[in-house]
Design an enzyme around this catalytic site. Sequence first.
Site, PDB file in Angstrom:
ATOM      1  N   ASP A  44       0.852  -1.188   0.000  1.00 30.47           N
ATOM      2  CA  ASP A  44       0.000   0.000   0.000  1.00 30.47           C
ATOM      3  C   ASP A  44       0.884   1.233   0.000  1.00 30.47           C
ATOM      4  O   ASP A  44       2.075   1.174   0.301  1.00 30.47           O
ATOM      5  CB  ASP A  44      -0.907   0.004   1.241  1.00 30.47           C
ATOM      6  CG  ASP A  44      -1.799   1.244   1.305  1.00 30.47           C
ATOM      7  OD1 ASP A  44      -2.480   1.533   0.299  1.00 30.47           O
ATOM      8  OD2 ASP A  44      -1.793   1.948   2.323  1.00 30.47           O
ATOM      9  N   SER A  45       0.262   2.380  -0.287  1.00 27.08           N
ATOM     10  CA  SER A  45       0.977   3.651  -0.205  1.00 27.08           C
ATOM     11  C   SER A  45       1.384   3.973   1.234  1.00 27.08           C
ATOM     12  O   SER A  45       2.274   4.774   1.455  1.00 27.08           O
ATOM     13  CB  SER A  45       0.082   4.768  -0.734  1.00 27.08           C
ATOM     14  OG  SER A  45      -1.073   4.873   0.075  1.00 27.08           O
ATOM     15  N   CYS A  78      -4.314  -1.126  -2.262  1.00 24.93           N
ATOM     16  CA  CYS A  78      -4.448   0.326  -2.421  1.00 24.93           C
ATOM     17  C   CYS A  78      -5.309   0.510  -3.657  1.00 24.93           C
ATOM     18  O   CYS A  78      -4.977  -0.004  -4.729  1.00 24.93           O
ATOM     19  CB  CYS A  78      -3.051   0.920  -2.625  1.00 24.93           C
ATOM     20  SG  CYS A  78      -3.033   2.634  -3.172  1.00 24.93           S
ATOM     21  N   GLU A 112      -3.235   8.784   7.729  1.00 25.76           N
ATOM     22  CA  GLU A 112      -1.761   8.683   7.730  1.00 25.76           C
ATOM     23  C   GLU A 112      -1.156   9.478   8.893  1.00 25.76           C
ATOM     24  O   GLU A 112      -0.073   9.166   9.371  1.00 25.76           O
ATOM     25  CB  GLU A 112      -1.175   9.166   6.392  1.00 25.76           C
ATOM     26  CG  GLU A 112      -1.425   8.218   5.211  1.00 25.76           C
ATOM     27  CD  GLU A 112      -0.635   6.901   5.276  1.00 25.76           C
ATOM     28  OE1 GLU A 112       0.415   6.841   5.938  1.00 25.76           O
ATOM     29  OE2 GLU A 112      -1.098   5.905   4.666  1.00 25.76           O
ATOM     30  N   CYS A 128     -11.299   2.962  -0.791  1.00 28.65           N
ATOM     31  CA  CYS A 128      -9.932   3.323  -0.426  1.00 28.65           C
ATOM     32  C   CYS A 128      -9.658   2.548   0.848  1.00 28.65           C
ATOM     33  O   CYS A 128     -10.476   2.552   1.771  1.00 28.65           O
ATOM     34  CB  CYS A 128      -9.828   4.838  -0.170  1.00 28.65           C
ATOM     35  SG  CYS A 128      -8.230   5.340   0.498  1.00 28.65           S
ATOM     36  N   HIS A 169      -7.844   3.051   3.203  1.00 23.36           N
ATOM     37  CA  HIS A 169      -7.715   3.849   4.434  1.00 23.36           C
ATOM     38  C   HIS A 169      -9.071   4.066   5.125  1.00 23.36           C
ATOM     39  O   HIS A 169      -9.110   4.382   6.315  1.00 23.36           O
ATOM     40  CB  HIS A 169      -7.136   5.235   4.123  1.00 23.36           C
ATOM     41  CG  HIS A 169      -5.673   5.223   3.802  1.00 23.36           C
ATOM     42  ND1 HIS A 169      -5.177   4.797   2.608  1.00 23.36           N
ATOM     43  CD2 HIS A 169      -4.587   5.600   4.540  1.00 23.36           C
ATOM     44  CE1 HIS A 169      -3.848   4.914   2.601  1.00 23.36           C
ATOM     45  NE2 HIS A 169      -3.472   5.397   3.767  1.00 23.36           N
TER      46      HIS A 169
END
Lengths: 268, 268
Positions: free
Chosen positions: B9-10, B72, B151, B183, B185
């Site tokens: 993932d990012s 992601c 994040e 997403c 996240h």
Amino acid sequence: MQQAIAILDSGVGGLTVAKEVMRQLPMENILYFGDTARAPYGPRDSEEVLEFTRQIVDYLLQFGPKMIVIACNTATAIALHKIRSMVSIPVVGVIYPGARAAIKSTRNGTIGVIGTENTIRSGAYQQALQSINPSIRVVSLACPRLVPLVENRMFRSEEAKLVVEQSLRPMRQSDMDCLILGCTHYPYLSEAISDVVGPDVSLISSADETAREISAILYHRGQLAENGDLPVHRFFCSGNTGLFQAIAQEWLGEEMKISPVVWQMTRL
Amino acid sequence: MQQAIAILDSGVGGLTVAKEVMRQLPMENILYFGDTARAPYGPRDSEEVLEFTRQIVDYLLQFGPKMIVIACNTATAIALHKIRSMVSIPVVGVIYPGARAAIKSTRNGTIGVIGTENTIRSGAYQQALQSINPSIRVVSLACPRLVPLVENRMFRSEEAKLVVEQSLRPMRQSDMDCLILGCTHYPYLSEAISDVVGPDVSLISSADETAREISAILYHRGQLAENGDLPVHRFFCSGNTGLFQAIAQEWLGEEMKISPVVWQMTRL
């Protein structure tokens, strides 16, 4: 014509899978075989269930399907591995999709399973669940009186409610937080089952989950149907076409209206 | 040692997938790579996202994993097909699993999708949903302010609630009956999201659904881990290990305690 998904069952139970395939994958051609002349498979011995399943698979293979779906928990428990070793196309059963959905759904790790005598005796769900997560607790119960209610089109009757209530009574003390309908006939009775187990127990339909898994496998093989002609749905049964067709039309309802349907009685 | 599932993932978004893999497949070894030094990917141009994804896949391949999971949505939308053509093991993205679950869940045929600018601009969900069922209606919305909240470990803050409320406001008039968290996240913010859209809209977590699809694919390839040694979970990140580790430990919680964990900072 695009290759079809071939679905088989001892009778009308697999129509719960077919309905979900029609809903979740509306562009797919479907071949359905219900072995209504020889239903139910639940109390039959394993050799016989294996032989019947083999006969149906042989029959369906002549149409060149891209996938075989054993939409019967009893036949999956007994015949899946042998059928897989016989054919070169993917063979999907209904046990692992339900097991995986239950593992995703459970929060307390206790999963209930109801099915035919054969399915429960085989321990196939317990084995599937615990091969993925050994710490899952499994509570199983055979409910032999449910399939005949469905095959005889009594699934909306008061008697059905009573039989479901009596059948499931032993599970009421369980702390399961989800219950696998480990027989493709049971979604016909899901309201009655839900009334007995209560709103805190999620019902996992192996039919819904199998349709989704069919979608995943075809996608990963690059074999999902492409948008084009209206799909064709062909239904075969080995017994009384009238009763089979009446149940199918009542159960499939809306999904049935969208594309051409073919009915055929076929002795194996 | 059994082959691992490699997840990338990012940043910390893919931990929502990792957590579900740990829960649904507790015997599997996991390699996780979070590109925290270069997150978020949402606003980056496609060439860059593809190049970063390629670098991470190259890095992970040295460990001989049995599967690559692009956890992601942005990287899935941009890089999945190219990565698939580069490697010989299965590559699983997070878009189709969420799309399939939404198609299973929806009753009225209107599905909402929220994601990063890149994911929404790519039209990847709309394409996935409508390639399976052309009559599905899709309502999409880019929510660029959500990833930075996660994040920066602000996902439990009051500010997070406010930003979620403001971001989702345009969707309140929609008649969607399910909403894809497009997403990885977003599951960190699922309570706040659920509060805004209300109890009648089912939230579909691409994380939960991807874990389940990983299970299905490994099963059908005969590659599920067998019961044996405790699985090992290795986490790599390209940026600040402290913040990454703090978020991972908070998010993974219980799942983290069951097996040995290795942390490592790695510049590509």
